[in-house]
Scaffold this motif. Structure first.
Motif, PDB file in Angstrom:
ATOM      1  N   PHE A 190      41.941  36.643  44.008  1.00 50.13           N
ATOM      2  CA  PHE A 190      42.853  37.787  43.890  1.00 50.13           C
ATOM      3  C   PHE A 190      44.207  37.339  43.368  1.00 50.13           C
ATOM      4  N   LEU A 191      44.626  37.926  42.240  1.00 54.22           N
ATOM      5  CA  LEU A 191      45.957  37.701  41.695  1.00 54.22           C
ATOM      6  C   LEU A 191      46.835  38.864  42.150  1.00 54.22           C
ATOM      7  N   GLU A 192      47.549  38.650  43.248  1.00 55.18           N
ATOM      8  CA  GLU A 192      48.263  39.752  43.901  1.00 55.18           C
ATOM      9  C   GLU A 192      49.287  40.399  42.988  1.00 55.18           C
ATOM     10  N   GLU A 193      50.016  39.597  42.236  1.00 47.35           N
ATOM     11  CA  GLU A 193      51.071  40.144  41.376  1.00 47.35           C
ATOM     12  C   GLU A 193      50.513  41.110  40.346  1.00 47.35           C
ATOM     13  N   TYR A 194      49.258  40.887  39.935  1.00 51.60           N
ATOM     14  CA  TYR A 194      48.659  41.713  38.891  1.00 51.60           C
ATOM     15  C   TYR A 194      47.565  42.639  39.436  1.00 51.60           C
ATOM     16  N   LYS A 195      47.372  42.628  40.778  1.00 55.78           N
ATOM     17  CA  LYS A 195      46.385  43.495  41.438  1.00 55.78           C
ATOM     18  C   LYS A 195      45.026  43.372  40.765  1.00 55.78           C
ATOM     19  N   LEU A 196      44.566  42.128  40.630  1.00 61.21           N
ATOM     20  CA  LEU A 196      43.349  41.865  39.881  1.00 61.21           C
ATOM     21  C   LEU A 196      42.514  40.790  40.566  1.00 61.21           C
ATOM     22  N   HIS A 197      41.226  41.065  40.738  1.00 58.48           N
ATOM     23  CA  HIS A 197      40.267  40.057  41.183  1.00 58.48           C
ATOM     24  C   HIS A 197      39.629  39.422  39.953  1.00 58.48           C
ATOM     25  N   ILE A 198      39.553  38.098  39.939  1.00 55.10           N
ATOM     26  CA  ILE A 198      39.041  37.412  38.748  1.00 55.10           C
ATOM     27  C   ILE A 198      37.958  36.409  39.129  1.00 55.10           C
ATOM     28  N   ARG A 199      37.250  35.977  38.092  1.00 50.74           N
ATOM     29  CA  ARG A 199      36.279  34.891  38.215  1.00 50.74           C
ATOM     30  C   ARG A 199      36.760  33.735  37.362  1.00 50.74           C
ATOM     31  N   PHE A 200      36.723  32.520  37.908  1.00 50.12           N
ATOM     32  CA  PHE A 200      37.228  31.371  37.178  1.00 50.12           C
ATOM     33  C   PHE A 200      36.183  30.267  37.154  1.00 50.12           C
ATOM     34  N   LEU A 201      35.622  30.031  35.971  1.00 47.16           N
ATOM     35  CA  LEU A 201      34.690  28.928  35.760  1.00 47.16           C
ATOM     36  C   LEU A 201      35.343  27.806  34.962  1.00 47.16           C
ATOM     37  N   SER A 202      36.190  28.190  34.017  1.00 43.73           N
ATOM     38  CA  SER A 202      36.926  27.230  33.199  1.00 43.73           C
ATOM     39  C   SER A 202      38.116  27.970  32.594  1.00 43.73           C
ATOM     40  N   GLU A 203      39.078  27.203  32.092  1.00 48.69           N
ATOM     41  CA  GLU A 203      40.236  27.847  31.475  1.00 48.69           C
ATOM     42  C   GLU A 203      39.821  28.637  30.236  1.00 48.69           C
ATOM     43  N   GLN A 204      38.873  28.090  29.464  1.00 47.25           N
ATOM     44  CA  GLN A 204      38.416  28.797  28.269  1.00 47.25           C
ATOM     45  C   GLN A 204      37.785  30.141  28.650  1.00 47.25           C
ATOM     46  N   GLN A 205      36.908  30.128  29.634  1.00 44.55           N
ATOM     47  CA  GLN A 205      36.272  31.375  30.084  1.00 44.55           C
ATOM     48  C   GLN A 205      37.310  32.350  30.607  1.00 44.55           C
ATOM     49  N   PHE A 206      38.272  31.837  31.377  1.00 44.78           N
ATOM     50  CA  PHE A 206      39.282  32.699  31.972  1.00 44.78           C
ATOM     51  C   PHE A 206      40.143  33.355  30.898  1.00 44.78           C
ATOM     52  N   ARG A 207      40.559  32.585  29.900  1.00 42.90           N
ATOM     53  CA  ARG A 207      41.348  33.162  28.813  1.00 42.90           C
ATOM     54  C   ARG A 207      40.559  34.240  28.072  1.00 42.90           C
ATOM     55  N   GLN A 208      39.311  33.950  27.813  1.00 43.31           N
ATOM     56  CA  GLN A 208      38.485  34.895  27.068  1.00 43.31           C
ATOM     57  C   GLN A 208      38.288  36.203  27.847  1.00 43.31           C
ATOM     58  N   ASP A 209      38.100  36.081  29.155  1.00 41.75           N
ATOM     59  CA  ASP A 209      37.779  37.267  29.952  1.00 41.75           C
ATOM     60  C   ASP A 209      39.001  38.061  30.391  1.00 41.75           C
ATOM     61  N   TYR A 210      40.154  37.387  30.579  1.00 41.20           N
ATOM     62  CA  TYR A 210      41.246  38.061  31.271  1.00 41.20           C
ATOM     63  C   TYR A 210      42.594  38.050  30.562  1.00 41.20           C
ATOM     64  N   GLN A 211      42.746  37.309  29.461  1.00 41.09           N
ATOM     65  CA  GLN A 211      44.076  37.202  28.865  1.00 41.09           C
ATOM     66  C   GLN A 211      44.603  38.557  28.406  1.00 41.09           C
ATOM     67  N   LEU A 212      43.758  39.357  27.792  1.00 43.01           N
ATOM     68  CA  LEU A 212      44.196  40.669  27.320  1.00 43.01           C
ATOM     69  C   LEU A 212      44.506  41.591  28.501  1.00 43.01           C
ATOM     70  N   VAL A 213      43.651  41.563  29.528  1.00 46.56           N
ATOM     71  CA  VAL A 213      43.891  42.394  30.709  1.00 46.56           C
ATOM     72  C   VAL A 213      45.215  42.025  31.358  1.00 46.56           C
ATOM     73  N   LEU A 214      45.466  40.727  31.496  1.00 43.35           N
ATOM     74  CA  LEU A 214      46.704  40.277  32.121  1.00 43.35           C
ATOM     75  C   LEU A 214      47.921  40.634  31.274  1.00 43.35           C
ATOM     76  N   ARG A 215      47.780  40.547  29.970  1.00 48.91           N
ATOM     77  CA  ARG A 215      48.900  40.916  29.094  1.00 48.91           C
ATOM     78  C   ARG A 215      49.260  42.391  29.292  1.00 48.91           C
ATOM     79  N   ASN A 216      48.236  43.212  29.421  1.00 46.64           N
ATOM     80  CA  ASN A 216      48.478  44.645  29.628  1.00 46.64           C
ATOM     81  C   ASN A 216      49.099  44.925  31.001  1.00 46.64           C
ATOM     82  N   ARG A 217      48.981  43.961  31.921  1.00 44.79           N
ATOM     83  CA  ARG A 217      49.545  44.131  33.260  1.00 44.79           C
ATOM     84  C   ARG A 217      50.853  43.370  33.450  1.00 44.79           C
ATOM     85  N   GLY A 218      51.403  42.850  32.355  1.00 50.48           N
ATOM     86  CA  GLY A 218      52.735  42.259  32.430  1.00 50.48           C
ATOM     87  C   GLY A 218      52.822  40.771  32.246  1.00 50.48           C
ATOM     88  N   CYS A 219      51.683  40.091  32.067  1.00 48.78           N
ATOM     89  CA  CYS A 219      51.704  38.641  31.828  1.00 48.78           C
ATOM     90  C   CYS A 219      51.831  38.418  30.320  1.00 48.78           C
TER      91      CYS A 219
END
Length: 354
Positions: free
Chosen positions: A24-53
């Motif tokens: 859980f990323l509390e600041e962004y109110k988002l539950h995520i899955r993390f297998l690798s940095e590459q996977q995480f960027r691919q799955d969540y970078q756009l979502v996080l950008r839309n939430r202020g990151c």
């Protein structure tokens, strides 16, 4: 109703997804899955950008938080066992008698429900006469659990422990303030008999499709909401087949619970029902039903939460990753998984959406 026998197991396990999923990323109110940095960027970078990151620095801070959280989870069993041993050694309870469940702690209405549930002709329909279904929230029920006197004494014990020098762990991966009841010593004499002797006959009638007729482990904790601490709890589902949430008190304003649909239903298609806390009363619901807590605006509130689990259901599917569980050794009840082959006649569907 025909009674089903739960399998007896010597060891419980966790699913390996605990180290990768539902972070859980509390600041962004988002539950995520993390297998690798590459996977995480691919799955969540756009979502996080839309939430202020929006900066590299913010993203690197997120990666650091994720790494820290994964490390905490990998050390959880060892650290918890060490805390429990140290608490047993150094902490002297204020109210030692509370650590063994007595029927005098339980509300008369709750005892009446339990007696009915044990009766020969008990049915789900008949049991509903003893409780209050929550309007707008399917299969969520309210009923008295404890006496007000017990709640007052338990809060005094919790606050006494909180002010002590004994070590303390966070209650779960979303709440930061509270107490793990197994570490404090409540499991064997209080929570286990509460689950086995009092709650299980009720859940067997209300939630047989979710494993309510075979709840063989639990995780129990108290959470505290207070100004300048945890104020609310984001929309989520529990690592449980059935959950009991009891409001213990104290003086607080707002902070109602809200319930949506089961986790399989998108939030955009859900309608939430708001539920007011009543001291000493519990809310019983399916663990996979989405819910959250609105912010308190004054005071503080203690809640006792029991996540009840069925190894029979968990052998088929992990409720957190929705896959066949990848078992890893765990202390105590772990996350309620046991070894064993799937029964050909066992259900292979999650809790129904009704």
């Amino acid at each position: 109703m025909e009674s089903k026998t739960c399998p007896t197991r010597d060891a419980f396990y966790s699913c390996a997804c605990f180290y990768t999923d539902n972070i859980f990323l509390e600041e962004y109110k988002l539950h995520i899955r993390f297998l690798s940095e590459q996977q995480f960027r691919q799955d969540y970078q756009l979502v996080l950008r839309n939430r202020g990151c929006t900066t590299n620095k913010q993203f690197e801070e997120i990666l650091h938080k994720i790494g820290s959280e994964i490390q905490i989870r990998r050390q959880l069993d060892v650290n918890s066992a060490q805390r429990k041993a140290l608490i047993c050694e150094v902490y002297k309870p204020l109210h030692r008698h509370l650590y063994s469940l007595q029927e005098s702690y339980l509300a008369p209405e709750f005892l009446e429900m339990v007696r009915y549930s044990h009766s020969k002709d008990a049915s789900a329909e008949g049991l509903l006469n003893f409780m209050q279904p929550v309007a707008g929230a399917q299969k969520v029920y309210r009923f008295p659990v404890f006496t007000s006197e017990f709640c007052t004494e338990l809060i005094a014990e919790l606050e006494y422990f909180e002010q002590s020098d004994a070590p303390k762990g966070r209650p779960n991966t979303m709440n930061n303030y509270g107490i793990l009841l197994n570490e404090l010593g409540f499991d064997e004499g209080f929570i286990t008999p509460l689950r086995v002797d009092y709650l299980s006959p009720i859940t067997a009638l209300l939630y047989p499709e979710c494993g309510g007729d075979c709840l063989d482990s639990h995780k129990a904790f108290v959470v505290k909401y207070a100004m300048h601490e945890d104020l609310d709890l984001s929309y989520h589902y529990d690592n449980a087949e059935v959950t009991l949430n009891v409001s213990l008190g104290e003086d607080f304003v707002e902070g109602n619970l809200y319930f949506g649909d089961m986790r399989q239903v998108p939030l955009s298609e859900s309608q939430c029902a708001e539920v007011e806390h009543r001291v000493a009363e519990g809310l019983l619901h399916r663990g996979q039903q989405m819910h959250g807590a609105l912010p308190i605006t004054a005071g503080r509130r203690w809640n006792l939460v029991v996540w009840m689990r069925s190894s029979r259901e968990r052998r088929l599917r992990c409720p957190m990753c929705n896959k066949t569980p990848d078992l890893v050794p765990a202390e105590g009840f772990g996350d309620g998984f046991t070894q064993g082959s799937q029964s050909p006649s066992a259900p292979n569907t999650p809790c129904t959406l009704t």
